[in-house]
Design a protein around this motif. Structure first.
Motif, short mmCIF file in Angstrom:
data_model
loop_
_atom_site.label_atom_id
_atom_site.label_comp_id
_atom_site.label_asym_id
_atom_site.label_seq_id
_atom_site.Cartn_x
_atom_site.Cartn_y
_atom_site.Cartn_z
N TRP A 408 20.35 0.09 18.24
CA TRP A 408 20.76 -0.65 17.06
C TRP A 408 22.08 -0.07 16.58
CZ3 TRP A 408 19.76 -5.04 14.67
CH2 TRP A 408 18.56 -5.70 14.96
N GLN A 421 13.38 -4.48 11.45
CA GLN A 421 12.77 -4.08 12.70
C GLN A 421 11.29 -3.74 12.56
OE1 GLN A 421 15.47 -2.92 11.20
NE2 GLN A 421 16.99 -2.09 12.63
N ASN A 428 13.71 -9.14 13.40
CA ASN A 428 14.07 -8.33 14.56
C ASN A 428 12.90 -7.46 15.03
OD1 ASN A 428 16.91 -9.10 14.81
ND2 ASN A 428 17.13 -8.14 12.82
#
Length: 507
Positions: A408, A421, A428
């Motif tokens: 990332w 995330q 994501n």
């Protein structure tokens, strides 16, 4: 011999689709526009598309960084938000209303005039279509044009990271309200210093936008060239076929620092690289199985193989020179303990784990090879699946993997490191992690206005994420780039954003 490493920036002039593997095919007498000096930048991967609101590929953003603008933009070295399409802003006393004053005299590449309606259109597009960055607007209740030069954003709770969320990278770019959205995959209509001219399987060409609102670029144009192999990229640089590359062989960094043929830039990044296992696939849906793998991994050996001296192992995401760093490293490499965890989870070996990597980012292939050797004593056979990046992204999006490895890039605020995330259903969160404890901590951290309280909440979230092995964090790399000696006007940045509007080639 004099050392040529540039630790932060060059002197500035006044005021992640398969790639090519060689340096052939560039006429160094052309520069992507209609004339002027040549400037060719070698990157390792081909952009997957040019819609800034939909792509998640770093290779796309390397191009789009020079084509689009956001309301605010991170400072080159300190990452503090600076004016861009917004000249200033203020927040209400209760922290629920943000008012942005927009820059006058800005023109899009299609000739239309920038105003508040374009901001509203761009943000509503992301929110209403639930595009990949919609999570950045989680607290936003309204975006409206107060007048052509003023945009008002209303939030449900104080949102201290709002500036970073709307300006941290070009995924939050401002598009013209009248744009044909169906064309954005292959075309770009921004307000940036360069405009997109042409694309091919080997390169993307940009030309100077003469109506740019800022200082006009010195270059008439530039070309992004796709060169997958780091050695080939360096050969192209030293032979004069390209003038800049970020595809630098990390094992050669020390030697390149003393090489008179190149200028080498190296600075600690805000990035992290990691392995993610698919929580929707047995046995990787079992926390103890993931913890067994995390316990068997020697991060130091992975880091050395993938990055040599240009990275530092880390068991959390945020690098240690950041205020937001949390010193938490619960895993000690212990194969016997890893075996006990597997047995406790009822998993019998041998076990096969597919590990998806991409040749466009060769360090993932190298790291995967080391990981495979480390997991073999555990009875786990790692099947390394090397894909071109377009296929890698497609498989990631469909959940077609046991595990994958990547990084990332360009993180600024802790929100960027953890929220999209690791939140349940996050845009994501391709690996399917879900924890009510983590969700609650991320919710509270996102709206905490006291900096120390916010850090404590993110520290707790980081611990939960690491303990659950949502991501198996590996290392924080340096940004390492190289360019032709005598080139000026380029700044190497911790967030890996590449801006070429002030570049001048040596005479």
């Amino acid at each position: 011999m004099r050392r040529r490493t540039v630790l932060s920036s060059l002197a500035v002039t006044p005021i992640v689709v398969a790639g090519c593997s060689s340096g052939e095919g560039v006429d160094t007498g052309q520069g992507g526009g209609e004339g002027g000096d040549a400037f060719v930048a070698a990157i390792s991967a081909q952009p997957d598309q040019f819609d800034p609101h939909k792509t998640t590929a770093y290779a796309s953003f390397q191009v789009l960084e020079n084509v689009y603008d956001t309301l605010v933009v991170p400072g080159a070295e300190d990452q503090v938000m600076q004016p861009s399409l917004a000249t200033d802003w203020e927040t209400s006393e209760d922290g629920l209303t943000w008012t942005f004053t927009l820059r006058d005299g800005v023109t899009f590449h299609d000739g239309s005039t920038f105003d508040a309606d374009d901001v509203v259109f761009s943000y509503r597009r992301i929110i209403d279509q639930q595009l990949s960055n919609a999570y950045r607007f989680a607290t936003v209740t309204d975006v409206r044009a107060q007048d052509p030069r003023t945009v008002v954003i209303t939030v449900s709770e104080p949102t201290p990271a709002l500036l970073a969320q709307i300006g941290g990278f070009k995924g939050m770019a401002i598009l013209p309200s009248g744009v044909d959205e169906s064309s954005l995959t292959t075309q770009a209509v921004g307000t940036g210093p360069f405009r997109l001219d042409s694309t091919s399987a080997s390169e993307v060409s940009l030309s100077r936008f003469d109506d740019y609102w800022g200082e006009a670029p010195t270059l008439d144009g530039m070309t992004f060239r796709f060169i997958t192999e780091p050695a080939a990229a360096m050969t192209a640089l030293t032979s004069g076929q390209v003038q800049w590359t970020d595809n630098v062989p990390t094992q050669q960094v020390s030697d390149l620092a003393e090489d008179e043929q190149v200028e080498l830039g190296q600075v600690a990044s805000v990035d992290y690289w990691y392995l993610a296992m698919n929580h929707a696939k047995a046995p990787f849906d079992d926390r103890d199985v993931r913890r067994a793998i995390a316990t068997a991994v020697d991060r130091g050996a992975v880091t050395e193989a993938a990055r040599f001296d240009a990275a530092r192992p880390n068991q959390t995401a945020i690098p240690e020179d950041s205020f937001w760093y949390h010193d938490y490293a619960p895993f000690t490499t212990d194969v016997d303990e890893a075996k006990r965890l597997l047995e406790g989870a009822g998993v019998t070996t041998p076990l096969t784990m597919g590990l998806m990597v991409t040749s466009e980012y060769p360090e993932t292939v190298t790291a995967a090879q080391v990981l495979a050797s480390q997991l073999e004593p555990l009875g786990i056979t790692v099947e390394i699946q090397t894909e071109d990046f377009a296929t890698w992204l497609d498989r990631q999006g469909r959940g077609d993997f046991d595990a994958f490895m990547l990084g990332w890039l360009g993180n600024i605020d802790p929100f960027d490191y953890y929220d999209g995330q690791h939140r349940t259903g996050g845009s994501n969160n391709f690996h399917g992690y879900s924890s009510p404890v983590t969700d609650d901590l991320l919710d509270r951290a996102a709206v905490a206005t006291d900096r120390d309280e916010r850090k404590d909440l993110y520290d707790q979230a980081a611990q939960q994420i690491v303990d659950d092995v949502s991501y198996l964090y590996l290392y924080n790399p340096d940004v390492v780039q190289a360019w032709t000696p005598g080139l000026t006007g380029y700044t190497i940045r911790p967030d890996k954003a590449v801006n070429f509007e002030e570049v001048e080639l040596p005479s």
